[in-house]
Scaffold this active site. Sequence first.
Site, mmCIF file in Angstrom:
data_model
loop_
_atom_site.group_PDB
_atom_site.id
_atom_site.type_symbol
_atom_site.label_atom_id
_atom_site.label_comp_id
_atom_site.label_asym_id
_atom_site.label_seq_id
_atom_site.Cartn_x
_atom_site.Cartn_y
_atom_site.Cartn_z
ATOM 1 C CG HIS A 4 -2.135 0.853 1.064
ATOM 2 N ND1 HIS A 4 -2.489 1.458 -0.117
ATOM 3 C CD2 HIS A 4 -3.108 1.226 1.961
ATOM 4 C CE1 HIS A 4 -3.596 2.158 0.043
ATOM 5 N NE2 HIS A 4 -3.986 2.029 1.306
ATOM 6 C CG ASP B 43 -3.227 4.794 -3.741
ATOM 7 O OD1 ASP B 43 -2.509 4.634 -2.730
ATOM 8 O OD2 ASP B 43 -3.181 5.808 -4.464
#
Length: 506
Positions: free
Chosen positions: A476, A480
């Site tokens: 992450h 995204d």
Amino acid sequence: MSESVNLPALGESVTEGTVTRWLKNVGDRVEVDEPLLEVSTDKVDTEIPSPIAGVVEEILVQEDETVEVGTALVKIGDGSGSGSDSGSSDGQNADQGADETAADATEPETAPSTEQGEEQKAPEPQQAEPAPGGQTQPAAPQAPSAPPVPQAAPVPPPAAVPAAVPAPAAAPAAAPAPAAAPAPAASGATASASVPNPTQDASASGYVTPLVRKLANEQGVDLSTVTGSGVGGRIRKEDVLAAAEQAKTAGAPAQAAAPTGPFVAETSPLRGTREKMSRLRKVVAERAVQSMTSTAQLTSVVEVDVTKVAQFRDANKAEFLEKTGSKLSFMPFFALAASEALKAHPKINSTVEGDEIVYPDHENVSIAVDTERGLLTPVIKDASSLSLADFSKSIADLAERTRNNQLKPDELAGGTFTLTNTGSRGALFDTPVVFLPQSAILGTGIVTKRPAVVKVDGQEAIAIRSFVYLALSYDHRIIDGADASRYLVAVKTRLEEGNFGPNLGY
């Protein structure tokens, strides 16, 4: 005159290795290309074959010792400098069998050790035969004086059999000795049965790796009945699997007729034991912890209707097998769709270097392979340009060579994305771990059929459809949730369209 065997280069990025097991001892004879020892690196466990033939004169590196590439491991010569006497080939074979028996005795499995113990004890009654013979048959002049070999002379008369049976009762004081002696002394067949033991030992004298022994134990295969197809009659994994399959085929009717009883879970031989972590397991553990602590990982999941893929596969699998020699499973479809989507969504294929994101100009897909030694991920290079036939051949080849420990270390390097098929073991889906330096891994679950609502002529209806869950774990820090979703939807759309005719590859 002796010659040293050095640790060879095991890959471009491999600089050292750990000796995990010596397959030969000092005084043993070794042939060219015969395995000398097992070495573990941070990428793969492998056997080191001997480049020369001769006798092992000195072992320079001990087990569990880590050395650099090029280090001398062992000295091999003509035997003149060896600490053991190898005066004849028969003596060498006997020494080799004894060494291997001693090596096997250290294995955790009890069944092979028991068999070896029985073979070692078998000659004892034969050597003690003249003494019990003299006790149980005092009237026979040949029994106490004849050597063990001519013992066959008094065996043929039928009277010898009943004479040997009542002897223990007539002589209670000598009961322990005659009780074991009459069987080999009373029957010519029994006496001759002790002769083939050296032959059986010779046929089974090829070194059996712990992995093969464990597999044989799991499959219920008696290694003494297996003929090895490896170098020098060495038993390989394929030999054990073939023997297990043959036993299943032969025992299928009997098993079908057997009455059904309560379920009993199989007990693993590892239960209640302890074993040292292999170098490969240590490396995997360290990298998993490093990856989880230095990245921000999460997982997104989508459900995919692969009914059209299943129909296309059923319609083409026979011709596919005939023209390519490979079976058409679901995995090549997943690999093809995942690789194509990486070209349109390069973030999923990217890596982090310092404060920069690197987008490679190629898609090298690592395929997770479950082996007895642990999880390994051989790499399919330039995957986005391959066809279904290419994927099918590459996946099958890499999986087989990985499980047989025939993979080259360089084939485990260079991956930019990983594909793992946990559905092959029945999992609906999981949340796989991303291993650095990669940024994403796609897990494919089991393909299942179930009722679903579909559109038929504009109306909703219930039909049986094939579904699979695809789970994408990603870093992450640079990917995204929206990026992951877009990638998963691209893979989902490609699979649900089912238009793979142009991608067959033949």
